[in-house]
Every structure is written in structure tokens, then in C-alpha cells.
Design a protein around this motif. Structure first.
Motif, mmCIF file in Angstrom:
data_model
loop_
_atom_site.group_PDB
_atom_site.id
_atom_site.type_symbol
_atom_site.label_atom_id
_atom_site.label_comp_id
_atom_site.label_asym_id
_atom_site.label_seq_id
_atom_site.Cartn_x
_atom_site.Cartn_y
_atom_site.Cartn_z
ATOM 1 N N LEU A 28 -5.067 7.505 -9.426
ATOM 2 C CA LEU A 28 -4.347 7.377 -8.152
ATOM 3 C C LEU A 28 -4.889 8.347 -7.101
ATOM 4 O O LEU A 28 -4.867 8.046 -5.902
ATOM 5 N N LYS A 29 -5.381 9.489 -7.535
ATOM 6 C CA LYS A 29 -5.925 10.458 -6.581
ATOM 7 C C LYS A 29 -7.180 9.938 -5.892
ATOM 8 O O LYS A 29 -7.495 10.342 -4.770
ATOM 9 N N THR A 30 -7.914 9.044 -6.560
ATOM 10 C CA THR A 30 -9.155 8.510 -5.996
ATOM 11 C C THR A 30 -8.935 7.198 -5.251
ATOM 12 O O THR A 30 -9.845 6.706 -4.580
ATOM 13 N N ALA A 31 -7.756 6.606 -5.375
ATOM 14 C CA ALA A 31 -7.482 5.306 -4.767
ATOM 15 C C ALA A 31 -7.125 5.460 -3.288
ATOM 16 O O ALA A 31 -6.753 6.545 -2.825
ATOM 17 N N GLU A 32 -7.240 4.345 -2.549
ATOM 18 C CA GLU A 32 -6.794 4.348 -1.162
ATOM 19 C C GLU A 32 -5.306 4.670 -1.121
ATOM 20 O O GLU A 32 -4.553 4.350 -2.039
ATOM 21 N N ALA A 33 -4.893 5.280 -0.026
ATOM 22 C CA ALA A 33 -3.495 5.704 0.092
ATOM 23 C C ALA A 33 -2.546 4.517 -0.044
ATOM 24 O O ALA A 33 -1.490 4.611 -0.697
ATOM 25 N N ARG A 34 -2.924 3.379 0.578
ATOM 26 C CA ARG A 34 -2.070 2.187 0.513
ATOM 27 C C ARG A 34 -1.915 1.714 -0.937
ATOM 28 O O ARG A 34 -0.822 1.390 -1.391
ATOM 29 N N THR A 35 -3.026 1.696 -1.659
ATOM 30 C CA THR A 35 -3.001 1.246 -3.050
ATOM 31 C C THR A 35 -2.193 2.202 -3.908
ATOM 32 O O THR A 35 -1.362 1.781 -4.723
ATOM 33 N N ALA A 36 -2.429 3.513 -3.732
ATOM 34 C CA ALA A 36 -1.709 4.498 -4.539
ATOM 35 C C ALA A 36 -0.210 4.396 -4.300
ATOM 36 O O ALA A 36 0.594 4.488 -5.244
ATOM 37 N N ARG A 37 0.168 4.205 -3.037
ATOM 38 C CA ARG A 37 1.599 4.103 -2.716
ATOM 39 C C ARG A 37 2.213 2.871 -3.376
ATOM 40 O O ARG A 37 3.315 2.921 -3.928
ATOM 41 N N TRP A 38 1.483 1.772 -3.333
ATOM 42 C CA TRP A 38 1.995 0.531 -3.955
ATOM 43 C C TRP A 38 2.210 0.726 -5.460
ATOM 44 O O TRP A 38 3.235 0.335 -6.009
ATOM 45 N N VAL A 39 1.219 1.314 -6.117
ATOM 46 C CA VAL A 39 1.309 1.490 -7.575
ATOM 47 C C VAL A 39 2.475 2.403 -7.919
ATOM 48 O O VAL A 39 3.250 2.132 -8.845
ATOM 49 N N ARG A 40 2.622 3.496 -7.175
ATOM 50 C CA ARG A 40 3.729 4.420 -7.457
ATOM 51 C C ARG A 40 5.070 3.743 -7.214
ATOM 52 O O ARG A 40 5.990 3.846 -8.034
ATOM 53 N N ASP A 41 5.173 3.034 -6.101
ATOM 54 C CA ASP A 41 6.450 2.404 -5.755
ATOM 55 C C ASP A 41 6.815 1.278 -6.721
ATOM 56 O O ASP A 41 7.993 0.957 -6.893
ATOM 57 N N SER A 42 5.807 0.668 -7.342
ATOM 58 C CA SER A 42 6.089 -0.426 -8.278
ATOM 59 C C SER A 42 6.645 0.080 -9.598
ATOM 60 O O SER A 42 7.157 -0.707 -10.405
ATOM 61 N N GLY A 43 6.535 1.376 -9.847
ATOM 62 C CA GLY A 43 7.039 1.933 -11.103
ATOM 63 C C GLY A 43 6.078 1.773 -12.273
ATOM 64 O O GLY A 43 6.458 1.999 -13.420
ATOM 65 N N PHE A 44 4.840 1.418 -11.991
ATOM 66 C CA PHE A 44 3.852 1.214 -13.052
ATOM 67 C C PHE A 44 3.520 2.544 -13.719
ATOM 68 O O PHE A 44 3.172 3.515 -13.062
ATOM 69 N N LYS A 45 3.634 2.593 -15.056
ATOM 70 C CA LYS A 45 3.385 3.818 -15.814
ATOM 71 C C LYS A 45 2.148 3.710 -16.710
ATOM 72 O O LYS A 45 1.842 4.640 -17.449
ATOM 73 N N ALA A 46 1.471 2.576 -16.669
ATOM 74 C CA ALA A 46 0.273 2.337 -17.482
ATOM 75 C C ALA A 46 0.579 2.277 -18.965
ATOM 76 O O ALA A 46 -0.280 2.594 -19.798
#
Length: 462
Positions: A28-46
Motif C-alpha cells: 500500500l505504501k507504493t500504490a497510488e493514493a487513490r488505490t491505497a485509499r480504496w483498498v483500506r476502505d474496502s476492509g481488505f486484509k489479504a
């Protein structure tokens, strides 16, 4: 079984990015801000088997993150891709991971196995996602493994009214024809004339005649490898009738023969330099006026007499005649598969087959191969003092023995009487069935130990 692979990516192909619970934060640190925000907000824990569909700026699908198992090469585990086919929208995808060839082959195999469905009697399931072949994957090997697994699963899943001894023989003949092998079938009363008395005794009560299926393939000067599989297409228990609850899954009692044919397909398709023989005693254990009885004394192909302790322990009887024939040619090794005992399931559960072997090197090779290909086996001992349990006051052997303990071991020791000590022999007592669905492993018939045995043979002869 359509595996949904394609050769090349296109500009619209969507990356499948493997992440683990431990690596997600770094990604997530290397991803675009928009992408990182989406992944975090979706609750994805891998978590393994979960996905996160990441949209692009126009609302289309930009990327899919998926939870992979913890390994040196995330995304390269056998079951890492298996959850994805039913979860992905229609589209062309590629694996966004740098994998070694073996890992790429494993990942692709899991993807292929996930497409299996037994839909002979219902509407077919069609997944719409396509995967670009992972770079470095051995496409022939992936196809080989998936098709052989599909063969085993299909045979086990077919109900007994659709798969009797004759239909099992037809499936074997089709396999033999595909690889230009020879097949012979000894049927009905001919079993007595050809000296397979226990195969005949177990199967004679059914309307569908018992038979012995015999496939031969390969050059005569190559090492002889013989595979034997228990083909009890339905086990009612015979006169020692099973209760209804125990009979529900007994179409799977031919699971050993399904493993044998699947392994044979792998050997022939890979053109391993062996002289292959496959023996399948195909019978139905039924009830009628001429059914064999508890305490009957049967002759065997080897000449040993066997007192029947329980007619529901029929698999070892038909295997004994087949093993005697297998051993008569002094092959380099005999490999047998059978759904033989409930005791093995009590000891090891339903997912780990019990392995018995009279040769430590062969056993070690099989256990190592099973670990390498995630097709695990567990060795149980051929504890010789337990042979005393198989003594009979009236015959050379009791089929079930006394005491009620160590049932898987005493069954294996019974079979050992029909194999020469000089012949390398491995016996697998397996479930051949998934009680619950997991990614790539649907509920129902399953190939167990087949990939491990194939890997062992490839390492020895490939």
C-alpha cells in the motif's frame, strides 16, 4: 474441463496481484493514493482466498488484489489462484508476480483445478475469467495434471447406476485407446477359469458381472511398474449389510481404481520410460442368494485359503488376487490404491492418505514427493507382530483377523501376504472424497496421492 487459459495479454488485461497479510502494508505504501485509499476502505486484509477489486478512474476494473498463502513466492502456491475463477468478473487477467518456473506451474495447476465441476447431470458451470499463462509455466504439465485429476474425480462422482463394472472397463479401454495401450478384460465365469476366485466370489452376487481389467503400455525393455486399484463400484457391505448412513457415499468405493487410472494417464501422457501395467478388479458387493458369506473359506489366486471375517471387508479380497498377478511378473515396483478401511480415516482423518511400504527408500521418496507437490501422505507401519491377528483356525488366513484394533495395519498386512518380499510395494489407503468444498477441491470425488506418486515416478524415470 475448460481451464480458461489464453496465450497472450492484451492492453486491457487486468493484473492479479498477490499480497499476504504480512506484505499488504508495504504494498500500500507504493500504490497510488487513490488505490491505497480504496483498498483500506474496502476492509481488505489479504487473508488467503479473498480478493479486492480495484476500480480505475472511469469505473472499470484496474487491478485485483488477492490474498496468497505465506510462501517464498506469493502467488506461486498450488492453491493461491484456486479461489479466483468464481470471484472474478468476465475479463482477461495476468498474474502480476515474478515466479520461478516451478512456482508458475504450481499456480497455473491450481487455477486449472479450480475449474472442475461434476456437471454430467446438471447445467454446466462456466467461469468467465481468462488467465494468461504465467510466464515459465509448463503448460503441458499443467494440462496433464488437471486432466488426470478430472478423470479421477469424474469416475468417483458418477453414481453406481451410471458406472458399473462394465462402464469402468469402458473408461479404462478409452484411456488405453488414447495412448495406444493394450487392454484385456476377464469377465464373469471366466474369472474362475483364469484363477481369480476371490474377485469372482465378491462380485458374483450382483446382476452386473465382475471383471478384471488389465492395461499394458510401454516398451518391454523398460522397468516394469504395475499399478493396482480397488474397483468396488458400490459396496453395500454384502450380507454384513451396511446401515443406510454408511452406504450413502459407497459409490466412491471404486476410488482406488480412479487413482490408478489417473496415475496411468499421467505416466503415459508424460511418456515416462517404464513398462506400465494397470490391474483393476471391478466388482459390485451386492446381496443375493449366491452372495459370499461370513466364515466362508475362499481360495485365492496365490493358493492361500482365506476365511471371510466380514463380507464388508471385500476390497482386500479382490486386491489380493490382483496383487498376486501383479507380483507374478516380478515388476520393479507395485503401487496400489484403495478405499480400504475406516480405521485409516480414524487415524489420519479424511484428507491424508495412509501409506504403507515394504521398502524404506520407496516410502521416503513418496513422502518427499508428496511434500513437494502438496499432495501429502503419512506412513503407517507394517508392524509384523500384528500378523498374528490374521491367523485362522480353519484357513491359511483370516480376512479381518481378531482384536478389533489396528484395522488399517492388519488390512495392509493381509495384502502383504500376496506380494513377494523382493518386490518393492507401496499401498495407499485413502478417502478419495472431499467432505467439504475448498478452493480447487470441490466436495465429492478426489484424486489423493496421485500427484505424489507421479512426482516420485518422474524423479526416478523422467
Amino acid at each position: 474441463m475448460p481451464f480458461r487459459f489464453v496465450a497472450k495479454a492484451t492492453p486491457k488485461s487486468i493484473p492479479l496481484t498477490p499480497v499476504t497479510a504480512g506484505s499488504l502494508a508495504g504494498w500500500l505504501k507504493t500504490a497510488e493514493a487513490r488505490t491505497a485509499r480504496w483498498v483500506r476502505d474496502s476492509g481488505f486484509k489479504a487473508d488467503a482466498g479473498t480478493v479486492c477489486l480495484v476500480p480505475d478512474a472511469d469505473g472499470g476494473l484496474e487491478r485485483v488484489l488477492f490474498g496468497a498463502g505465506e510462501s517464498a513466492q506469493p502467488g506461486g502456491g498450488l492453491w493461491d489462484l484456486a479461489p479466483l475463477p468464481p470471484l472474478l468478473p468476465k475479463g482477461r487477467y495476468y498474474l502480476d508476480a515474478d515466479l520461478a518456473p516451478e512456482a508458475a506451474t504450481r499456480a497455473a495447476t491450481g487455477w486449472a483445478l479450480a475449474h472442475y465441476r461434476f456437471d454430467k447431470f446438471k447445467e454446466k458451470t462456466v467461469f468467465k475469467a481468462e488467465l494468461v499463462w504465467p510466464e515459465g509455466a509448463d503448460q503441458a504439465e499443467v494440462t496433464r495434471l488437471a486432466e488426470a485429476t478430472g478423470l479421477a474425480r469424474d469416475l468417483i462422482n458418477r453414481p453406481a447406476n451410471d458406472l458399473g463394472p462394465a462402464e469402468l472397463a469402458e473408461a479404462a479401454a478409452e484411456l488405453a485407446k488414447r495412448y495406444k495401450a493394450k487392454v484385456a478384460v476377464t469377465e464373469g465365469e471366466a474369472l474362475l477359469a483364469e484363477n481369480y476366485p476371490m474377485v469372482h466370489a465378491v462380485g458374483r452376487a450382483a446382476d452386473r458381472a465382475p471383471r478384471l481389467i488389465d492395461i499394458r503400455w510401454g516398451k518391454k525393455n523398460h522397468p516394469k511398474v504395475t499399478i493396482v486399484g480397488k474397483g468396488v463400484i458400490f459396496d453395500s457391505g454384502g450380507l454384513d449389510l451396511k446401515p443406510a448412513s454408511a452406504m450413502l457415499m459407497m459409490k466412491k468405493d471404486m476410488g482406488g481404481s480412479a487413482q490408478a487410472l489417473a496415475l496411468a494417464q499421467l505416466v503415459m501422457d508424460a511418456k515416462l520410460p517404464v513398462r506400465l501395467r494397470v490391474l483393476v478388479p471391478a466388482v459390485e458387493n451386492a446381496v443375493s442368494g449366491n452372495a459370499f458369506r461370513p466364515m466362508d473359506i475362499l481360495s485365492s489366486r496365490k493358493g492361500l485359503t482365506v476365511e471371510v471375517g466380514n463380507t464388508d471387508a471385500e476390497g482386500r479380497l479382490v486386491l489380493a488376487d490382483a496383487l498376486t498377478e501383479a507380483d507374478s511378473e516380478a515388476p520393479e515396483m507395485i503401487l496400489d490404491f484403495s478405499t480400504l478401511t475406516g480405521a485409516a480415516r480414524v487415524a489420519l482423518g479424511t484428507e491424508v492418505p495412509a501409506l504403507f511400504a515394504n521398502d524404506d527408500a520407496l516410502a521416503a521418496d513418496l513422502l518427499e514427493a508428496g511434500e513437494e507437490v502438496e499432495d501429502h501422505l503419512w506412513r503407517l507401519p507394517l508392524h509384523q507382530p500384528y500378523k498374528a491377528m490374521l491367523k485362522s483356525p480353519n484357513a491359511d488366513l483370516s480376512s479381518t483377523g481378531s482384536g478389533g484394533y489396528a484395522g488399517a495395519i492388519t488390512a495392509a498386512l493381509f495384502l502383504e501376504h500376496f506380494v513377494s518380499p523382493k518386490t518393492r510395494w507401496a499401498h495407499v489407503d485413502l478417502m478419495a472424497w472431499n467432505l467439504k468444498a475448498r478452493p480447487g477441491r470441490p466436495e465429492g470425488g478426489e484424486a489423493m496421492g496421485v500427484r505424489a506418486f507421479y512426482k516420485m515416478l518422474r524423479k526416478r524415470y523422467g
